[in-house]
Write an enzyme that holds these catalytic residues in place. Structure first.
Site, short mmCIF file in Angstrom:
data_model
loop_
_atom_site.label_atom_id
_atom_site.label_comp_id
_atom_site.label_asym_id
_atom_site.label_seq_id
_atom_site.Cartn_x
_atom_site.Cartn_y
_atom_site.Cartn_z
CB THR B 6 49.10 32.97 67.42
OG1 THR B 6 50.26 33.15 66.59
CG2 THR B 6 49.47 33.10 68.87
CG ASP B 7 44.17 32.12 64.18
OD1 ASP B 7 44.11 33.30 64.60
OD2 ASP B 7 43.22 31.34 64.29
CD GLN B 8 44.71 35.68 58.48
OE1 GLN B 8 45.75 35.63 57.84
NE2 GLN B 8 43.56 35.93 57.90
#
Lengths: 128, 128, 128, 128
Positions: B6-8
């Site tokens: 995942t990313d932010q």
């Protein structure tokens, strides 16, 4: 290129170039006059990747210095397209050409209009 | 999908889908009847990615189960092209379509002919 | 192990084992009876990594099947520590031992108490 | 820090710090007077990570500038240990302390002696 970015063929793993494109987009925005993270934080505007294309011409290797050129290929109030070229710093050999297409969305992940000041910086006429 | 992927924005970072494509190519080869790593190890044949394309339709999130379909779109003695479709397992929603083009090279990274038995498995007539 | 996880030494890049630990923690929680993502989403409780240690005994290679054992080593209302062992599926050879220490925090990233039902599952007496 | 390095908590994913340590080791070697890749390529000497430890004190976020200090903590003819400190450039806040232990191996992945000129650079007396 980092050691972590290599794979067992001894070259940079192909997915990492997408990460380099992103690094360069952020620097590109800084060069245009804004920080990408401020656009996300302050304006709740996100440029999500909706399509990406890479043509790998030659492999890069660990510790190669790579020069990445990016430019805005096209942009309108909802979609921005970037183009990239990556070359070996030492020899100027072309490693990769590619492009990414980005949709402008809000914090709800729904399509949004790119605010005027960013549009101006991406080379668009302001919506006057 | 893994937390690390995942990313932010809370979604799977777009470069990771290229890694999933590769994971599925390996499984695809196994389903065809050979291990990709044996082709590299025993035959010194490598299918290097020369072009990749992803269309991101919806984001995947942490811990989503994603079903990936892959097929050989076209193949000849030097180039193999794979196509992919990724869907959410739960809802069958389409997340991504994409393709990768691979050049067959030897250990010297120079173009090579795909050995007959692999060509047969990729759906080609053997060079009889 | 995935091709993307190898490096140019032909072995799995050492940082990837931390990702495998995380994958196994998530599965561990599922085995205990809850989904890690629901704890984050519904209870706004996050187990952030505050310390990690890996001892690399032998390298894993592309397409090796690796068995990961995890257990809760210790836990209290604020800190949970996991221990890991990774072995080659084929030979049972030990690849790695490691541990991670996690602090329980809320959405504000400040220390929080682990809710009772999770504490019970992690092997703690409920705060009755 | 890169966008790709964040996770859905909005902070840099913890495994990425090991990658930053490696990037800094490479720069450290350059500062000492040799290129790490040349040691691998020309001398067939590899410093494989046999243990790693990270203490995460504060999270870094996307686009934070992080300053990494590395030093050789101890070294002998077979084992080199590095220590790291990472701080936010802006505020000098300490983000992480950590260390990695490296075994010197040859191309066959068996223990080897660190050649004299590298030992000298790592702060050891030459084996005169």
């Amino acid at each position: 290129m980092r050691y972590a970015e290599t794979d067992q063929m001894g070259v940079v793993y192909h997915a990492n170039y997408l990460i380099w494109m992103e690094v360069v987009r952020v620097e590109f925005c800084t060069a245009l006059g804004f920080r990408y993270r401020d656009m996300e934080r302050d304006d709740k505007i996100f440029l999500v990747v909706v399509e990406a294309n890479c043509r790998y011409l030659r492999p890069a290797r660990f510790d190669d210095e790579v020069v990445v050129h990016a430019r805005v290929k096209s942009a309108n109030t909802r979609v921005v397209q970037f183009e990239y070229e990556m070359r070996l710093a030492e020899s100027d050999e072309l490693l990769l050409t590619g492009w990414t297409k980005h949709l402008c969305v809000g914090a709800d992940m729904k399509a949004a209009r790119l605010p005027d000041r960013y549009r101006a910086m991406f080379g668009l006429k302001s919506s006057a």
